[in-house]
Write a protein that holds these residues in place. Sequence first.
Motif, PDB file in Angstrom:
ATOM      1  N   PRO A  93     -16.666  34.223 122.177  1.00  0.00           N
ATOM      2  CA  PRO A  93     -15.514  34.594 121.124  1.00  0.00           C
ATOM      3  C   PRO A  93     -14.744  35.372 121.801  1.00  0.00           C
ATOM      4  CG  PRO A  93     -16.668  32.762 120.547  1.00  0.00           C
ATOM      5  CD  PRO A  93     -17.490  33.923 121.712  1.00  0.00           C
TER       6      PRO A  93
ATOM      7  N   ARG B 185      -8.090  17.306 123.009  1.00  0.00           N
ATOM      8  CA  ARG B 185      -8.190  17.647 122.090  1.00  0.00           C
ATOM      9  C   ARG B 185     -10.219  16.715 122.737  1.00  0.00           C
ATOM     10  NH1 ARG B 185      -7.594  19.591 117.048  1.00  0.00           N
ATOM     11  NH2 ARG B 185      -9.921  19.165 116.702  1.00  0.00           N
TER      12      ARG B 185
ATOM     13  N   THR C 263     -13.892  22.845 118.506  1.00  0.00           N
ATOM     14  CA  THR C 263     -14.939  22.198 118.138  1.00  0.00           C
ATOM     15  C   THR C 263     -14.995  21.427 119.300  1.00  0.00           C
ATOM     16  OG1 THR C 263     -12.695  21.780 116.839  1.00  0.00           O
ATOM     17  CG2 THR C 263     -13.817  22.317 115.331  1.00  0.00           C
ATOM     18  N   ARG C 264     -14.362  20.755 120.384  1.00  0.00           N
ATOM     19  CA  ARG C 264     -14.485  20.018 121.113  1.00  0.00           C
ATOM     20  C   ARG C 264     -15.878  19.886 121.811  1.00  0.00           C
ATOM     21  NH1 ARG C 264     -11.698  20.925 125.358  1.00  0.00           N
ATOM     22  NH2 ARG C 264     -11.590  23.606 124.059  1.00  0.00           N
TER      23      ARG C 264
ATOM     24  N   ILE D 185     -20.524  23.627 119.383  1.00  0.00           N
ATOM     25  CA  ILE D 185     -20.145  23.275 117.800  1.00  0.00           C
ATOM     26  C   ILE D 185     -20.601  21.518 117.288  1.00  0.00           C
ATOM     27  CG2 ILE D 185     -18.218  22.883 116.691  1.00  0.00           C
ATOM     28  CD1 ILE D 185     -17.210  25.611 117.796  1.00  0.00           C
ATOM     29  N   ARG D 186     -20.060  20.857 118.184  1.00  0.00           N
ATOM     30  CA  ARG D 186     -19.846  19.237 117.979  1.00  0.00           C
ATOM     31  C   ARG D 186     -21.340  18.668 119.494  1.00  0.00           C
ATOM     32  NH1 ARG D 186     -15.849  14.774 117.260  1.00  0.00           N
ATOM     33  NH2 ARG D 186     -14.244  16.488 116.916  1.00  0.00           N
TER      34      ARG D 186
ATOM     35  N   ARG E  52     -21.390  14.714 120.486  1.00  0.00           N
ATOM     36  CA  ARG E  52     -20.339  14.001 120.697  1.00  0.00           C
ATOM     37  C   ARG E  52     -19.341  15.055 121.134  1.00  0.00           C
ATOM     38  NH1 ARG E  52     -21.116  12.450 115.120  1.00  0.00           N
ATOM     39  NH2 ARG E  52     -19.312  14.289 114.717  1.00  0.00           N
TER      40      ARG E  52
END
Lengths: 442, 127
Positions: free
Chosen positions: A104, A290, A315-316, A320-321, A324
Amino acid sequence: MSRANGTPYAPHTDDETAAMLAEIGVDDEEALFDIPEAVSFDGDFGIDARTERGIRDECARIFARNDDLTEFLGRGHYGHYVPSVVDHLADRAEFLTSYTQYQPEVSQGFLQALFEYQSMLVELTGLDVANCSMYDAATALGEAATLADRVRSTSGDTVLVPEQLREGKRAVLENYCDGADLAVETYPMADGTADVDALADRAGDDVAMVYAESPTVRGCIEERLAAIGDLADETDALFVLGSDVVALSVLESPAAVGADVVVGEAGSLGLPTAYGMGLGIFACSDEFLRQVPGRLVGASEDANGDRAYTLTLQTREQHIRKERATSNICTNQAWVALRAAIHAATLGPDGLVDLANDSVREAEALASRIDELSGAAAPVHDRHHFREFAVRVDQPAEAIAADLEGEGFAVHAIDDHLLQVCVTDLNAGETDGLVAAFEEVL
Amino acid sequence: MSFDVPDDRRYLESHEWATTGGDTVRIGVSDFAQDELGDVVFVELPEVGDEIAAGESFGVVESIKAVSDLYAPVSGEVVAVNEDLFDRPELVNEDPYGDGWMLEVEPADGGDAEGLLDADEYDGQIA
């Protein structure tokens, strides 16, 4: 390692190392690691120390053993002349920072370059979204299959691919599908492109994705993409189109033929063909925003209202996810994408189209010259070709390829009596030699 | 920092709230939860007609840096979904107990929220 061990490049002196060890209360560096006896290496590496010059001489001797062949090889890896400005810009320290270019915190300058790369792909595909690269065309195809599995409401778990598909691509796709419980099936080809009638017979509710390529692995331009797109639509399957970043500048827009996702190679720009390196493109419609694998750079505004770039929709992603996540790929080939973007920008839209048109013309011209030779017919397929084409030879193809190698030329033998020849601006000046070599060995 | 914990509803330890006493149960996340999450950017919810089960995940809320599962306080059929959240997920931050609601459920078995924490108990948990 310490200086006592003969490296002046380690940052710490022996005294500094001793002071640090004393501070934390251990006797030696070994105490900081817990490596099981069974896997620890306690021996000599057997590497002779050499001077810098000695290493250079040794490498030169090893490289001299390479064959000096003029390559007419394609089948997934294509070389075009890379303007020197690409090296000059991409090698600038701002771009070669050791800071990974997928964090990032990546600099605004690099984010902007990646945003430009994405924008070019959006323009070339006519689709809404492009990520800022995958490893190569094969992984992009695998990711498209798992995306199809996630977004399609059909209960289908079959992925349909053309029977003529590059082996490596097929193997990577199988790997992806194996984990996602998808089954890969092939549909027949007719004269180098998809057999659309056979595909129509096979289409059904159990199909989650239909994959077609243009150019195909045989170099043929697929003329019935819209029909394939309609077929996929009728059965609610995802239509994934495999293409090439140069070819896209002259081919029908993927969006216009109903492609939901475009995957393929951009490594034909900005990269040499050495080492088989690729640069995977992945573009799709907004509907799947997404669900896109990999990294996306977005443009926004900072607190002062100035344009600012950022990695977006993270967040995909798996950091982070977790389980999933849309994909277990959270990375991209930033620097390679940068090179492709600089190359494309240097050519400009017209230059890219010229390069693509040359790729059609050169292939056509070389095929017709080979076709005039006795004992060879080219192109095998009655299609328009891009960069490469198949040649039918009366004698066994492997033997002809080996004889051509003896004459200093490398081509692929792809079947008992089929060769494949690829011509780009890099070897177009060598076609007289290739034709003469063909004449010699046929 | 103190958080708003209205006493007209019940709570889960995982920070969802559920209204009580009506024919349907309205579900959302607490003031504490929205503050912990930070700016909410996306909410993934079931569709009207779907069944949700108490204690199971019924959806996902995403903030800029985190993704959290949403757990059902009661079992039942979804009868309404707050579609405003698809365009304005920030409502979860702005008004978690009002406009930031997520679902309305018709409880399966009279399914009142008896087993859940009351406001004092939940307040004690997050204090």
